[in-house]
Design a protein around this motif. Structure first.
Motif, mmCIF file in Angstrom:
data_model
loop_
_atom_site.group_PDB
_atom_site.id
_atom_site.type_symbol
_atom_site.label_atom_id
_atom_site.label_comp_id
_atom_site.label_asym_id
_atom_site.label_seq_id
_atom_site.Cartn_x
_atom_site.Cartn_y
_atom_site.Cartn_z
ATOM 1 N N THR A 188 -2.469 -5.993 8.790
ATOM 2 C CA THR A 188 -1.487 -4.992 8.379
ATOM 3 C C THR A 188 0.176 -5.826 8.432
ATOM 4 N N VAL A 189 1.463 -5.467 7.392
ATOM 5 C CA VAL A 189 2.228 -5.518 7.821
ATOM 6 C C VAL A 189 3.316 -5.041 7.470
ATOM 7 N N TYR A 190 3.761 -4.612 8.705
ATOM 8 C CA TYR A 190 4.554 -2.881 8.260
ATOM 9 C C TYR A 190 6.032 -3.571 8.738
ATOM 10 N N LYS A 191 6.649 -3.374 7.248
ATOM 11 C CA LYS A 191 8.210 -4.628 6.975
ATOM 12 C C LYS A 191 9.609 -3.401 6.475
ATOM 13 N N PHE A 192 10.767 -3.325 7.647
ATOM 14 C CA PHE A 192 11.631 -2.641 7.922
ATOM 15 C C PHE A 192 12.852 -3.095 6.801
ATOM 16 N N GLY A 244 1.116 -1.146 0.329
ATOM 17 C CA GLY A 244 -0.190 0.039 0.299
ATOM 18 C C GLY A 244 0.590 1.365 -0.177
ATOM 19 N N ALA A 245 1.652 1.403 0.546
ATOM 20 C CA ALA A 245 2.884 1.722 0.768
ATOM 21 C C ALA A 245 4.109 1.775 1.188
ATOM 22 N N THR A 246 4.999 3.380 0.893
ATOM 23 C CA THR A 246 6.746 3.242 1.539
ATOM 24 C C THR A 246 6.992 3.739 1.652
ATOM 25 N N VAL A 247 7.789 4.555 2.751
ATOM 26 C CA VAL A 247 8.537 5.030 3.213
ATOM 27 C C VAL A 247 9.994 4.802 3.307
ATOM 28 N N ARG A 248 10.455 6.023 3.255
ATOM 29 C CA ARG A 248 12.910 5.818 3.095
ATOM 30 C C ARG A 248 12.791 7.594 3.799
ATOM 31 N N ASP A 249 13.487 6.910 4.550
ATOM 32 C CA ASP A 249 14.866 8.598 5.173
ATOM 33 C C ASP A 249 15.523 8.365 4.589
ATOM 34 N N GLU A 293 18.810 9.979 5.299
ATOM 35 C CA GLU A 293 19.424 10.068 5.509
ATOM 36 C C GLU A 293 19.898 8.812 6.848
ATOM 37 N N SER A 294 19.386 8.049 6.772
ATOM 38 C CA SER A 294 19.344 6.594 7.820
ATOM 39 C C SER A 294 19.741 5.903 7.206
ATOM 40 N N GLY A 295 18.773 5.468 6.063
ATOM 41 C CA GLY A 295 18.688 4.407 4.639
ATOM 42 C C GLY A 295 17.689 3.536 5.421
ATOM 43 N N ARG A 296 17.061 4.181 6.385
ATOM 44 C CA ARG A 296 15.449 2.753 6.889
ATOM 45 C C ARG A 296 14.637 2.793 6.099
ATOM 46 N N PHE A 297 13.734 1.776 5.243
ATOM 47 C CA PHE A 297 13.200 2.140 3.942
ATOM 48 C C PHE A 297 11.978 0.815 4.671
ATOM 49 N N MET A 298 10.751 1.289 4.670
ATOM 50 C CA MET A 298 9.108 0.552 5.446
ATOM 51 C C MET A 298 8.524 1.061 4.139
ATOM 52 N N GLU A 299 8.169 -0.616 4.753
ATOM 53 C CA GLU A 299 6.472 -0.691 3.462
ATOM 54 C C GLU A 299 5.997 -1.226 3.838
ATOM 55 N N MET A 300 4.644 -1.235 3.948
ATOM 56 C CA MET A 300 3.313 -1.264 5.066
ATOM 57 C C MET A 300 2.416 -1.840 3.436
ATOM 58 N N TYR A 301 1.584 -3.368 3.593
ATOM 59 C CA TYR A 301 1.224 -3.727 3.543
ATOM 60 C C TYR A 301 -0.231 -4.653 3.627
ATOM 61 N N THR A 302 -1.698 -4.058 3.338
ATOM 62 C CA THR A 302 -3.464 -4.370 3.960
ATOM 63 C C THR A 302 -3.850 -5.035 3.250
ATOM 64 N N THR A 303 -4.864 -5.434 4.036
ATOM 65 C CA THR A 303 -5.628 -5.983 3.132
ATOM 66 C C THR A 303 -7.155 -5.406 3.018
ATOM 67 N N GLU A 304 -7.220 -4.168 3.744
ATOM 68 C CA GLU A 304 -7.562 -2.644 3.782
ATOM 69 C C GLU A 304 -7.732 -1.815 2.474
#
Length: 382
Positions: free
Chosen positions: A375-379, A298-303, A305-316
């Motif tokens: 919902t799944v939040y993956k780093f 459903g969405a991704t977020v990346r910082d 500077e830190s390189g952290r990358f979050m993927e968000m998966y959902t059935t909603e």
């Protein structure tokens, strides 16, 4: 002399073998996966709230309390492999009891807003608590975030915490006895899976979510420099009180277009857009292009500077993006002051005010049916 040489040779061989068998003193031990229970705090009436620390073999830890299902802390690695807390929270249990701006709890029965704090179902009107001016938000004055849930920890390589709560008929104005279970599972791949189920003995409305505020910098910066992508071609415009108008509007050509990764802060202060003014930034529901009930990205977020990358998966079918527009100096964990836009929420859900909008996907749950949402939040790093 021969005996000495043989003994010396044997000793060397044994020394080499034992060197392979023993880890070097400076070699860190591999983290053990599992779940640990500790006391989080005591209520004035003597009841106790527990804190559960979930840990996987990669080294990620997630701490969750059975008071409100709050995610209290969550560590994730940056591009250098350093694990830091990436979620806003309060210093102590007493602070959670005082009330927080929903820093990481389970939200229910109904996540987000219901206009005029009322809805009709099967010809009957139900009046809810008006806890944001004339509207109802996040389940009312004493929603699921303020309940002590029954907890069952499950150990293993992917530790899990099962939380259950029964909301009685009439609670906060909602009909039906609603039995709810929320399962947090910390997966091997540095993802947290949240699975919600609910059943009822009377027709009711249900819209569960989690209200975590993410800060991928490890609390060093605000979220305005993050790169955000939302797989949504449309969003829900609202009126001045932030109740959806009922329209489903294309994001193309607006400040709400995140179909390709875009910097969060690039258009967040564009007050020529009336919707930005209404939300004081982003506080709207996006409608996923994939309308299926499958678990999808459903969405991704990346910082950057830190390189952290979050993927968000959902059935909603949608997600509420909230950019902490109303944080104003709250003192959080480790003495960090949470200023405006110091966190970012991706609240997966059905649409706000769905009970009053016949054209929105239904949030009605009837006896014999089971509400189910994942919902799944993956780093990772990128």
């Amino acid at each position: 002399m021969k005996f000495f040489s043989y003994a010396l040779y044997s000793g060397l061989i044994l020394g080499i073998l034992s060197g392979y068998a023993r880890p070097k003193p400076d070699q860190p031990a591999k983290p053990m996966a599992g779940i640990e229970k500790t006391l989080f705090g005591t209520f004035p009436d003597g009841r106790q709230a527990d804190l559960f620390t979930l840990r996987n073999k990669a080294g990620m830890t997630v701490k969750i309390t059975n008071y409100g299902g709050y995610i209290v802390s969550w560590t994730a690695p940056d591009k250098a492999g350093t694990y830091e807390d990436i979620i806003l929270g309060m210093p102590a249990f007493a602070d959670y009891l005082k009330g927080t701006p929903s820093l990481g709890p389970i939200i229910g029965r109904f996540g987000n807003r219901i206009g005029n704090a009322r809805f009709s179902l099967d010809g009957k009107e139900y009046v809810l608590a008006a806890n944001t001016k004339t509207n109802h938000i996040h389940g009312g004055r004493v929603g699921f975030d303020k309940k002590l849930w029954t907890a069952k920890p499950v150990t293993g390589d992917e530790p899990a915490l099962h939380l259950t709560y029964t909301s009685i008929d009439g609670e906060e104005g909602y009909p039906g006895n609603l039995a709810v279970e929320v399962v947090y599972t910390l997966q091997k791949d540095n993802a947290l899976r949240i699975h919600y189920t609910a059943t009822t003995d009377k027709a009711t409305v249900v819209n569960l979510t989690n209200h975590a505020y993410f800060n991928l910098s490890g609390m060093k910066r605000d979220v305005l420099g993050y790169e955000l992508m939302i797989r949504a071609n449309s969003y829900l415009p609202t009126d001045a009180s932030q109740i959806p108008t009922g329209a489903i509007q294309p994001v193309a050509g607006t400040a709400f277009d995140f179909t390709k990764p875009a910097v969060v802060g690039a258009r967040i202060n564009d007050t020529t857009d009336v919707q930005i003014r209404y939300g004081s930034g982003y506080d709207h529901c996006w409608v996923f292009t994939d309308a299926s009930k499958n678990l999808k990205l459903g969405a991704t977020v990346r910082d950057p500077e830190s390189g952290r990358f979050m993927e968000m998966y959902t059935t909603e079918p949608g997600v509420q993006l909230y950019t902490a527009n109303h944080l104003n100096g709250l003192k959080g964990k480790e003495g960090v002051v949470y200023k405006r836009r110091y966190g970012l929420c991706l609240e997966t859900q059905h649409f706000p005010d769905s009970p009053n909008k016949p054209n929105f996907p239904s949030t009605v749950l009837r006896p014999g049916e089971t509400y189910s949402s994942t919902t799944v939040y993956k780093f990772s790093v990128k």
